[in-house]
Design an enzyme around this catalytic site. Structure first.
Site, PDB file in Angstrom:
ATOM      1  N   ARG A  31      15.139 -17.860 -17.665  1.00  0.00           N
ATOM      2  CA  ARG A  31      16.623 -17.523 -17.892  1.00  0.00           C
ATOM      3  C   ARG A  31      15.808 -16.085 -16.785  1.00  0.00           C
ATOM      4  O   ARG A  31      16.455 -15.684 -15.983  1.00  0.00           O
ATOM      5  CB  ARG A  31      15.484 -16.333 -19.130  1.00  0.00           C
ATOM      6  N   ASP A  32      14.451 -15.608 -16.391  1.00  0.00           N
ATOM      7  CA  ASP A  32      13.874 -14.583 -15.257  1.00  0.00           C
ATOM      8  C   ASP A  32      13.816 -15.505 -14.185  1.00  0.00           C
ATOM      9  O   ASP A  32      14.788 -14.423 -13.023  1.00  0.00           O
ATOM     10  CB  ASP A  32      12.505 -14.484 -15.733  1.00  0.00           C
ATOM     11  N   HIS A 223       2.149 -12.613 -15.649  1.00  0.00           N
ATOM     12  CA  HIS A 223       2.855 -13.243 -15.440  1.00  0.00           C
ATOM     13  C   HIS A 223       2.913 -12.726 -14.197  1.00  0.00           C
ATOM     14  O   HIS A 223       3.232 -12.138 -13.581  1.00  0.00           O
ATOM     15  CB  HIS A 223       4.164 -12.864 -15.877  1.00  0.00           C
ATOM     16  N   HIS A 225       3.336 -13.082  -9.878  1.00  0.00           N
ATOM     17  CA  HIS A 225       4.441 -13.418  -8.863  1.00  0.00           C
ATOM     18  C   HIS A 225       3.896 -14.060  -7.299  1.00  0.00           C
ATOM     19  O   HIS A 225       2.505 -13.113  -7.280  1.00  0.00           O
ATOM     20  CB  HIS A 225       5.638 -12.020  -8.300  1.00  0.00           C
ATOM     21  N   CYS A 256      11.978 -10.703  -8.073  1.00  0.00           N
ATOM     22  CA  CYS A 256      11.917  -9.779  -8.846  1.00  0.00           C
ATOM     23  C   CYS A 256      12.710  -9.220  -7.169  1.00  0.00           C
ATOM     24  O   CYS A 256      12.450  -8.772  -6.230  1.00  0.00           O
ATOM     25  CB  CYS A 256      10.482  -8.153  -8.814  1.00  0.00           C
ATOM     26  N   ASN A 265       8.667 -16.173  -8.619  1.00  0.00           N
ATOM     27  CA  ASN A 265       7.635 -16.575  -9.787  1.00  0.00           C
ATOM     28  C   ASN A 265       7.062 -17.100  -8.912  1.00  0.00           C
ATOM     29  O   ASN A 265       6.879 -18.139  -7.993  1.00  0.00           O
ATOM     30  CB  ASN A 265       8.620 -16.511 -10.922  1.00  0.00           C
TER      31      ASN A 265
END
Lengths: 316, 316
Positions: A31-32, A223, A225, A256, A265
Site C-alpha cells: 500500500r504505502d 513508522h 522513514h 513521502c 520507508n
C-alpha cells in the site's frame, strides 16, 4: 525463522535486557510502498506481491487503500485486488479515508481498517484539505462504525516529529491528536516520521510524553522513514522503550513525496536483519523476503533501496 | 555546531541518560574511503578534500596510508600528499603496515599512526598474507618505536563480528587480539565490522566481553559498515555502552571489497544527523560537510551513498 546460513545471517545474541522477545512487523509495501508509483502496477502483480510477502512469513500485510481513485490512481484497483488476497495472510488491513471508503472495504470483507490523520495543520491541509480537527471529525464516524462491525482500527498519525512546512513538531501537539484517535476508538496508533527527521532521543521523548498522558506503549506502533538514514536506530530506540509493533516496507519501497529524496520507508529486510541479530522473533524468512523484493524491483524496473536486499542479492 | 535551520536539522532533544555529551568522530573518508577507488584521484583533489573536511569541523582526519604502493595504488602518493595537509587539522593519523611505513610517516612529521590487525586468520591471510600472530609480531616493533617517538597509536581490528570465510567470530578471539594490541602499547583500538553483519546486541556483547577482560571503554572506538543498513543502530548501541570515538566516512565513501555490495562505511553525515538530534556535540557543520561530500561525489563521478547527503542535496 528459517535459518539460511548461506545468506550470512547475523549471529543472534540474546536480546539485551528490556528488549521485547517478539516484534510484530506491519508490512506496508503493497500500500504505502506502491501508492506513489507513477506507472500502474498490474493488479495481478500486486496480488502476487502480497501472496509472496505472506509466504515469507509476514502476518500483517496492508493490502490497499479505499480512497477515491482520483487521489491515489495507483490504488484505484482496490475492489479488484482485495478479493484476490483476502485469504493470503492472517491480517490484511486497508486504508479508508471516510465512510464511503469504509463501506467499500467492509462490503468486501475487510476486518482491519486504518485511518490517516496528521499531527500538523500544514500536512492535514496538504494531504486531506482539512484542518486537523476537521479530519478527526471526518474519521470519528468511520472509527465508530468500524468498531461496531468488530473491525480492528489503526490510526496513522503523520508528521509526528518534523513537518516540511512547520519544522519540529511540539510533543503536546502530537499527544493531543493521539489521545483524540484513541478516544474515538482506535485500537492502535502508528506514529509516523513522514519526512524522516527523527532521532532516537526524540523518539523516546515522544513515547514518554504519550505514556505520561495515559497512552500505553502496547497501543503504539512506529513508522520511520530512512530519508536521513535514521529509521533503524529510531526503531531500536522505540524497541528499548517497549514498542513491539514496527511498520516496514519490503525492499524499502515507497516514501513521502514531500521529502525530497530517493529514500523512504524503513526496509523490512534491514529491520529483520537487526531483529534476528537481537534474537527477537519475527516469523519472517529473510531469504524468501529478499527474493520477493528482488522480484518486485524487477517489476518496477529499478533496484531496491534496501541495503540488505542489495547486499544479499549481490552475494556470489 | 553551526545551526543551519534551512537544512532541516533534527530537533535536538537532551541526550538520554547514559549517553555521552561529546563524541569524537574519526574521519576515514580520505584513506579508507578512497583506497579502493579504481581511477586515480589526483593528489591535489585529496588535499582539497582533507582541507574541506577540516573546515567542516572534523578534527581527526585519517590522511593516507604508508603501505607499499603495489598493494594500494590509490594511496601511492602518500609522500606527496601528507606535506600538503599536515597542518590542515589537529590530528592527521596515517596508516602504517610495518617499520618501513613507520619510517616514511615519521620522517614527514606524522604524530599519529595506525596499524591494521585482523581478528580472524582468514582475513589476516587475505589482507596481510600472515597469521594473526605473525601480523601482531610485525606490528610490535612499529608500535614500540612509534611510542618512543611520542606518536599516538591506533590499532585497527578487522572482522570483529563476522568474517566472510569463517562466519560469526567468537568474542574471546576478538578479545585476545585487542588485549595483544593494547599490551604492545596501542593508545586506542578501532573495532571493525568489516563486512557489516553486526547488530546492536552483538556490539554490546563484545564491548562487555572486552570490559570483563580489563579493556576500558575509553580505549575503544567503533568502525561500522552499512552493508546491511545496521551501522547507525550499532553506533547507537555503542554510545549507550559509553563509547565516545566513532569512525565514519564523509559521504559514506569506501567499503570492504570482500562485502558484495555498493554500500560500505557509515556516512559521517548520517552519524552527525543522529548525534545532533541526540544533543551530542561533534563540532561538525553539517552543511559544510554535505557540500564537501557533494563536491567529492562530483570528483568521483557518482552520487554519494549517504542518505543524509542525498536528502540535503535534493532540497529545493
Amino acid at each position: 525463522m528459517t535459518t539460511t546460513p548461506e545468506l550470512g545471517l547475523p549471529m543472534p545474541v540474546p536480546a539485551a535486557e528490556g528488549l521485547p522477545t517478539r516484534v510484530r512487523i506491519h508490512e506496508v509495501g503493497a500500500r504505502d510502498g506502491l501508492q506513489n508509483e507513477k506507472a500502474t502496477v498490474p493488479t495481478e502483480t500486486k496480488a502476487e506481491f502480497i501472496h509472496r510477502l505472506a509466504a515469507a512469513g509476514l502476518t500483517i500485510i496492508e493490502a490497499t487503500s479505499f480512497v477515491h481513485p482520483k487521489w491515489v490512481p495507483q490504488l484505484a484497483d482496490a475492489e479488484r485486488l482485495f478479493p484476490l488476497v483476502r485469504d493470503a495472510a492472517p491480517h490484511l488491513p486497508v486504508l479508508v479515508p471516510n465512510e464511503r471508503g469504509l463501506d467499500r472495504a467492509l462490503s468486501l470483507g475487510a476486518t482491519r481498517i486504518a485511518v490517516f490523520a496528521s499531527a500538523t495543520e500544514s500536512f492535514a491541509k496538504a494531504n486531506l484539505n482539512r484542518t486537523v480537527d476537521e479530519a478527526l471529525a471526518m474519521f470519528e464516524p468511520v472509527v465508530t462504525r468500524a468498531k461496531a462491525q468488530d473491525a480492528h482500527v489503526r490510526g496513522y498519525l503523520s508528521m509526528c516529529f518534523g513537518d516540511p512546512w512547520e519544522g519540529p513538531v511540539p510533543l503536546p501537539q502530537v499527544v493531543r491528536v493521539c489521545r483524540a484517535l484513541l478516544d474515538m476508538g482506535c485500537d492502535e496508533l502508528s506514529l509516523g516520521d513522514t519526512i524522516g527527521v527523527a532521532t532516537p532521543g526524540h523518539v523516546q521523548a515522544l513515547l514518554t510524553a504519550l505514556n505520561d498522558e495515559g497512552v500505553p506503549t502496547p497501543s503504539l506502533g512506529v513508522h520511520f522513514h530512512d530519508t536521513y538514514g535514521q529509521a533503524l536506530s529510531n526503531t531500536l530506540a522505540a524497541l528499548q522503550h517497549g514498542v513491539t509493533t514496527v511498520d516496514a516496507s519490503a525492499g524499502g519501497l515507497g516514501g513521502c513525496p514531500y521529502a525530497k529524496s530517493a529514500t523512504g520507508n524503513l526496509a523490512t529486510e534491514d529491520l529483520v536483519w537487526m531483529l534476528t541479530g537481537l534474537g527477537i522473533d519475527t516469523g519472517v524468512d529473510l531469504g524468501l523476503l529478499t527474493a520477493t523484493s528482488v522480484w518486485m524491483a524487477g517489476q518496477l524496473g529499478r533496484p531496491s533501496p534496501s541495503r540488505t536486499v542489495r547486499a544479499l542479492s549481490h552475494k556470489e
